[in-house]
Design a protein around this motif. Structure first.
Motif, PDB file in Angstrom:
ATOM      1  N   LYS A   1      -7.678   4.512  11.752  1.00  0.00           N
ATOM      2  CA  LYS A   1      -7.642   5.892  11.145  1.00  0.00           C
ATOM      3  C   LYS A   1      -8.010   6.995  12.440  1.00  0.00           C
ATOM      4  CE  LYS A   1      -8.321   4.961   6.496  1.00  0.00           C
ATOM      5  NZ  LYS A   1      -9.095   5.541   5.241  1.00  0.00           N
TER       6      LYS A   1
ATOM      7  N   ASP B   1       2.230  -3.608   6.601  1.00  0.00           N
ATOM      8  CA  ASP B   1       1.976  -1.967   6.495  1.00  0.00           C
ATOM      9  C   ASP B   1       2.497  -1.322   7.806  1.00  0.00           C
ATOM     10  OD1 ASP B   1       0.133  -2.080   4.380  1.00  0.00           O
ATOM     11  OD2 ASP B   1      -1.620  -3.085   5.659  1.00  0.00           O
TER      12      ASP B   1
ATOM     13  N   LEU C   1      -6.706   8.996   4.150  1.00  0.00           N
ATOM     14  CA  LEU C   1      -6.193   7.936   3.232  1.00  0.00           C
ATOM     15  C   LEU C   1      -5.540   6.924   4.283  1.00  0.00           C
ATOM     16  CD1 LEU C   1      -5.980   6.278   0.508  1.00  0.00           C
ATOM     17  CD2 LEU C   1      -4.020   7.608   0.261  1.00  0.00           C
ATOM     18  N   SER C   2      -4.516   7.532   4.852  1.00  0.00           N
ATOM     19  CA  SER C   2      -3.626   6.643   5.734  1.00  0.00           C
ATOM     20  C   SER C   2      -4.112   6.470   7.199  1.00  0.00           C
ATOM     21  CB  SER C   2      -2.253   7.397   5.799  1.00  0.00           C
ATOM     22  OG  SER C   2      -2.102   8.531   6.619  1.00  0.00           O
TER      23      SER C   2
ATOM     24  N   ASN D   1       0.724  -1.211   0.169  1.00  0.00           N
ATOM     25  CA  ASN D   1      -0.024  -0.002  -0.099  1.00  0.00           C
ATOM     26  C   ASN D   1       0.662   1.232  -0.013  1.00  0.00           C
ATOM     27  OD1 ASN D   1      -2.704  -1.397   0.089  1.00  0.00           O
ATOM     28  ND2 ASN D   1      -1.831  -2.245   2.152  1.00  0.00           N
TER      29      ASN D   1
ATOM     30  N   GLU E   1       1.921   8.985   4.771  1.00  0.00           N
ATOM     31  CA  GLU E   1       2.489   9.132   6.156  1.00  0.00           C
ATOM     32  C   GLU E   1       3.751   9.733   6.046  1.00  0.00           C
ATOM     33  OE1 GLU E   1       1.674   7.443   9.393  1.00  0.00           O
ATOM     34  OE2 GLU E   1      -0.153   8.177   8.207  1.00  0.00           O
TER      35      GLU E   1
ATOM     36  N   LYS F   1     -10.434  -2.422   0.803  1.00  0.00           N
ATOM     37  CA  LYS F   1      -9.031  -2.192   0.278  1.00  0.00           C
ATOM     38  C   LYS F   1      -9.062  -2.768  -1.248  1.00  0.00           C
ATOM     39  CE  LYS F   1      -4.411  -4.467   0.713  1.00  0.00           C
ATOM     40  NZ  LYS F   1      -3.717  -5.365   1.588  1.00  0.00           N
TER      41      LYS F   1
ATOM     42  N   SER G   1       0.518   3.979  -1.616  1.00  0.00           N
ATOM     43  CA  SER G   1      -0.054   5.324  -1.452  1.00  0.00           C
ATOM     44  C   SER G   1      -0.099   5.816  -0.060  1.00  0.00           C
ATOM     45  CB  SER G   1      -1.540   5.348  -2.159  1.00  0.00           C
ATOM     46  OG  SER G   1      -1.415   5.042  -3.240  1.00  0.00           O
ATOM     47  N   GLU G   2      -0.479   4.803   0.954  1.00  0.00           N
ATOM     48  CA  GLU G   2      -0.869   5.188   2.324  1.00  0.00           C
ATOM     49  C   GLU G   2       0.696   5.572   2.947  1.00  0.00           C
ATOM     50  OE1 GLU G   2      -4.518   3.217   1.378  1.00  0.00           O
ATOM     51  OE2 GLU G   2      -2.403   3.043   0.937  1.00  0.00           O
TER      52      GLU G   2
ATOM     53  N   CYS H   1      -9.763   1.459   3.025  1.00  0.00           N
ATOM     54  CA  CYS H   1      -9.179   1.360   4.253  1.00  0.00           C
ATOM     55  C   CYS H   1      -8.504   0.319   4.344  1.00  0.00           C
ATOM     56  CB  CYS H   1     -10.279   1.281   5.369  1.00  0.00           C
ATOM     57  SG  CYS H   1      -9.619   1.121   6.921  1.00  0.00           S
TER      58      CYS H   1
ATOM     59  N   TYR I   1     -13.236   6.596   1.692  1.00  0.00           N
ATOM     60  CA  TYR I   1     -11.849   6.532   1.506  1.00  0.00           C
ATOM     61  C   TYR I   1     -11.454   4.981   1.829  1.00  0.00           C
ATOM     62  CZ  TYR I   1     -10.489  11.410   0.795  1.00  0.00           C
ATOM     63  OH  TYR I   1     -10.420  12.824   0.747  1.00  0.00           O
TER      64      TYR I   1
ATOM     65  N   TYR J   1       4.464   1.934   7.216  1.00  0.00           N
ATOM     66  CA  TYR J   1       4.108   3.142   7.845  1.00  0.00           C
ATOM     67  C   TYR J   1       5.492   3.754   8.530  1.00  0.00           C
ATOM     68  CZ  TYR J   1      -1.021   3.717   7.164  1.00  0.00           C
ATOM     69  OH  TYR J   1      -2.220   3.563   6.702  1.00  0.00           O
TER      70      TYR J   1
END
Length: 269
Positions: free
Chosen positions: A246, A99, A76-77, A11, A18, A267, A13-14, A255, A253, A103
């Protein structure tokens, strides 16, 4: 080929959100610290007392994080911007391991980027406040500073979990975090620098290449977060759970979190 395919399905984009959010948060936060305490800048003459300037620091520093939470990238994140918080969500069963790693990597890279941008913007003024490095207060023993960081991070994470476990409080989490962290900066900065966030401490330490007492923030803040997970599970007694990973959850959005109990887009695979 399987390894490449797995790499593509992460992921990104997430993780990128961050990175950007952490960089933005530290750029704004370090800018206000520099403006308020930098040598040769007007605030030391306009507001000679330290306490009001610390409160201003807290309101703007924490406010930038809360503002990012309600931005498109924050929605989003989930706007963790803090490896201790991501660790707590993972321990609570809300994040996949890959993830969590993504992150944390994004947060640390964002912290270095945000510090570097602040240095490019403020130059010697940032250096005059020691790159905004978190350090123990000179009048406090290390054990006291350590416990202060554990306690403040514990309160922050536990408060987030409590808000995210109530449908009525869910949407107010960014506001609560803003006011709580601002208060902690105001009261706790003279003691420990009010890190609450290992990435926030490591970013300027890396840019300045100054590691004095930084072990404290690598241990105390995560310990406070993990303690909050345990205490939340104890007081929840299986009757309540964190509803989302979140800080500001909106259903339109996607998740990537696990065991989400509020509406969300699925997702994307």
């Amino acid at each position: 080929m399987n390894t490449f395919a797995n790499w593509k399905t992460l992921n990104w984009s997430e993780y990128g959100a961050e990175l950007v959010g952490t960089a933005f948060n530290l750029l704004v936060g370090f800018s206000i610290i520099t403006f308020n305490f930098g040598k040769g800048l007007p605030m030391e003459h306009l507001i000679p007392a330290v306490s009001p300037r610390l409160l201003i620091n807290g309101l703007i520093f924490a406010g930038s994080g809360a503002l990012f939470s309600i931005s498109p990238l924050g929605k989003l994140s989930g706007s963790h911007l803090n490896p201790c918080l991501s660790l707590a969500f993972w321990m609570q069963g809300k994040m996949h391991k890959q993830d969590l790693i993504g992150y944390i990597f994004g947060q640390f890279l964002g912290a270095v980027l945000g510090t570097s941008l602040a240095l490019a913007l403020w130059g010697n003024y940032l250096i005059s406040v020691n790159y905004c490095i978190t350090l123990p207060g000179i009048n406090y023993p290390l054990w006291y500073v350590f416990l202060a960081e554990v306690f403040m991070t514990f309160i922050l994470v536990l408060s987030i979990f409590i808000f995210l476990s109530h449908h009525q409080l869910l949407r107010w989490t960014p506001l609560m975090v803003w006011l709580l962290v601002a208060t902690m900066v105001w009261l706790g900065a003279p003691i420990s620098g009010t890190s609450l966030n290992t990435a926030r401490s490591m970013g300027p330490a890396f840019v300045a290449w100054s590691w004095q007492n930084q072990w404290l923030y690598c241990i105390a803040s995560p310990l406070g977060a993990l303690t909050a997970v345990g205490v939340f599970q104890l007081i929840a007694m299986g009757e309540r759970e964190v509803l989302t990973g979140k800080l500001f959850h909106v259903p339109n959005y996607r998740c990537i979190f696990k065991n989400v109990k509020v509406p969300h887009l699925q997702k994307h695979q």
